[in-house]
Design an enzyme around this catalytic site. Structure first.
Site, PDB file in Angstrom:
ATOM      1  N   GLU A  35      -4.530   7.441   0.464  1.00 36.52           N
ATOM      2  CA  GLU A  35      -5.169   6.914   1.660  1.00 36.52           C
ATOM      3  C   GLU A  35      -4.180   6.773   2.803  1.00 36.52           C
ATOM      4  OE1 GLU A  35      -7.500   2.888   3.184  1.00 36.52           O
ATOM      5  OE2 GLU A  35      -6.679   2.964   1.168  1.00 36.52           O
ATOM      6  N   ILE A  91      -4.142   0.172  -2.859  1.00 35.45           N
ATOM      7  CA  ILE A  91      -4.769  -1.153  -2.963  1.00 35.45           C
ATOM      8  C   ILE A  91      -6.131  -1.038  -2.294  1.00 35.45           C
ATOM      9  CG2 ILE A  91      -4.666  -3.612  -2.446  1.00 35.45           C
ATOM     10  CD1 ILE A  91      -1.682  -3.473  -2.358  1.00 35.45           C
ATOM     11  N   ASP A  92      -7.169  -0.824  -3.091  1.00 34.17           N
ATOM     12  CA  ASP A  92      -8.516  -0.809  -2.548  1.00 34.17           C
ATOM     13  C   ASP A  92      -8.913  -2.237  -2.193  1.00 34.17           C
ATOM     14  OD1 ASP A  92     -11.045   0.588  -1.992  1.00 34.17           O
ATOM     15  OD2 ASP A  92     -11.832  -0.630  -3.614  1.00 34.17           O
ATOM     16  N   THR A 138      -8.064  -3.730   0.882  1.00 30.36           N
ATOM     17  CA  THR A 138      -6.833  -4.274   1.457  1.00 30.36           C
ATOM     18  C   THR A 138      -7.065  -5.607   2.160  1.00 30.36           C
ATOM     19  OG1 THR A 138      -6.106  -2.001   1.819  1.00 30.36           O
ATOM     20  CG2 THR A 138      -4.866  -3.720   2.932  1.00 30.36           C
ATOM     21  N   ASP A 196      -5.913   5.394  -4.315  1.00 27.04           N
ATOM     22  CA  ASP A 196      -6.106   4.279  -3.389  1.00 27.04           C
ATOM     23  C   ASP A 196      -5.159   3.187  -3.872  1.00 27.04           C
ATOM     24  OD1 ASP A 196      -6.840   2.364  -1.605  1.00 27.04           O
ATOM     25  OD2 ASP A 196      -8.997   2.611  -1.880  1.00 27.04           O
ATOM     26  N   ASP A 233     -11.541   6.185  -2.514  1.00 26.50           N
ATOM     27  CA  ASP A 233     -12.290   5.033  -3.030  1.00 26.50           C
ATOM     28  C   ASP A 233     -13.073   5.378  -4.295  1.00 26.50           C
ATOM     29  OD1 ASP A 233     -11.744   3.184  -0.855  1.00 26.50           O
ATOM     30  OD2 ASP A 233     -13.149   4.339   0.354  1.00 26.50           O
ATOM     31  N   ASP A 278       0.825  -1.207   0.000  1.00 26.31           N
ATOM     32  CA  ASP A 278       0.000   0.000   0.000  1.00 26.31           C
ATOM     33  C   ASP A 278       0.858   1.256   0.000  1.00 26.31           C
ATOM     34  OD1 ASP A 278      -2.802  -0.177  -0.083  1.00 26.31           O
ATOM     35  OD2 ASP A 278      -2.935  -0.873   1.966  1.00 26.31           O
TER      36      ASP A 278
END
Length: 377
Positions: A79, A155-156, A158, A153, A298, A54
């Site tokens: 994020e 890694i949406d 996670t 984002d 997001d 991330d």
């Protein structure tokens, strides 16, 4: 704009490569998680993790875009905090250094004694990505980068990325959970209006190569600027009755209200970005969320693509308030430049009051008319 679109797509491809690289090192992956705490914790999940992937992906995108477009520096938001912890519990600020060797040394302070892994990640961070996408290269629309800002984002979804499940059977093309719902989201919005204008969604774990069994990805993009609408996808067909995708945590009253509207086409999935991707791909016609558990990072990229396809993402509470007040105008769309007053940490950028992502205005109208009957919304 061609340059910026190519840069965002290229950044998403590098990000996807890093995400796959980290998943391949399974024993190492278990060491790469640190629990989010304090103001940066997503209050919806009992456990919400950030990973080195991330943080690293976010910093790579910031670095690469800022290097190519200096006007964007200071306006690329993500994020994640870039602070990670090493094996001794000491904070390390993860960033892209001047050389692969310097980046590897920094990563080694987190990964020690895994020197080979640090060097592998550093090589991925510093590698050049060459796009062979004629369509992207052919986009000539001009948008001044100094008018834009970026939400990332890295890694949406996670939790799904960490879980890594590959055995979840899709229902009408929609995966209820699993690794395929982990996405890279990069969205650009107008600094003044907050309106999303360009979005890229990358699916790092789209499918396994039948020969090598390694993961292959794919990406989608959309531009909605002024009167221009361009997209890598075609608008999905209009169905007579909408298929609506929800989180399994969605309230029972909302599910009960939408059930008759959808017939047997109420579906469930993980990840806000993935649920919006389902709408973009025409697997669902709307995504409804009644709570403020999603954030600017997001929604920005999927929102831009939906606008390019003729849809959008509306603020649910505002849309229902306007409808009940007799406002005949279009419902308010989400914007991405206004932090919530009085909030701290991640909550400053929460999409308070929920949202509806849609592909066709007719389905949006049907969904809002149905939700307006739900007490308490």
């Amino acid at each position: 704009m061609a340059g910026l679109l190519q840069a965002l797509v290229g950044a998403s491809e590098k990000a996807a490569h890093i995400a796959r690289l980290c998943r391949r090192e399974e024993p190492l992956f278990q060491l790469l998680v640190a629990e989010k705490t304090g103001a940066d914790r997503n209050r919806r999940f009992l456990q919400d993790f950030k990973t080195l992937a991330d943080v690293l992906i976010q910093e790579v995108i910031k670095h690469d875009l800022g290097k190519e477009f200096p006007e964007l520096r200071g306006h690329i938001h993500g994020e994640e905090s870039n602070e990670f912890k090493n094996g001794q519990g000491e904070p390390v600020a993860v960033r892209v250094c001047a050389t692969p060797g310097d980046t590897a040394a920094l990563l080694l302070s987190v990964l020690e004694p895994e020197r080979a892994a640090a060097e592998l990640l550093a090589a991925a961070v510093h590698r050049d990505v060459t796009l062979e996408d004629v369509e992207v290269a052919g986009v000539t629309l001009s948008i001044p980068p100094q008018d834009l800002a970026i939400w990332i984002d890295p890694i949406d979804s996670t939790n799904e990325y960490i879980g890594g499940r590959e055995d979840v059977a899709p229902v009408d093309g929609i995966a209820p959970a699993g690794l395929c719902s982990a996405l890279v989201l990069i969205g650009a919005y107008d600094r003044q209006t907050g309106c999303p204008v360009l979005g890229v969604i990358n699916e790092p774990f789209f499918r396994r190569d039948p020969l090598t069994h390694r993961w292959q990805g794919r990406y989608h993009w959309g531009i909605a600027y002024g009167d221009t609408r361009l997209c890598s996808l075609s608008p999905p067909p209009l169905r007579p009755a909408p298929c609506v995708v929800l989180s399994r945590a969605e309230g029972g009253a909302v599910q009960a209200a939408l059930g008759p509207l959808c017939g047997d086409r109420l579906r469930f999935a993980a990840g806000a970005g993935y649920k919006m991707l389902c709408v973009i791909l025409g697997l669902a016609d709307a995504y409804v969320l009644s709570e403020g558990s999603t954030f600017a990072w997001d929604a920005c990229a999927p929102h831009a693509i939906l606008r390019a396809l003729g849809g959008g993402v509306v603020a649910l509470a505002g849309a229902l308030w306007g409808r009940r007040a007799g406002d005949a105008g279009p419902p308010p769309e989400l914007v991405y430049n206004c932090p919530a007053e009085g909030a701290v940490g991640a909550e400053r950028w929460a999409n308070r009051g929920g949202l509806v992502a849609y592909a066709h205005p007719r389905h949006l109208e049907a969904v809002l008319a149905t939700l307006a009957t739900v007490p308490g919304l």
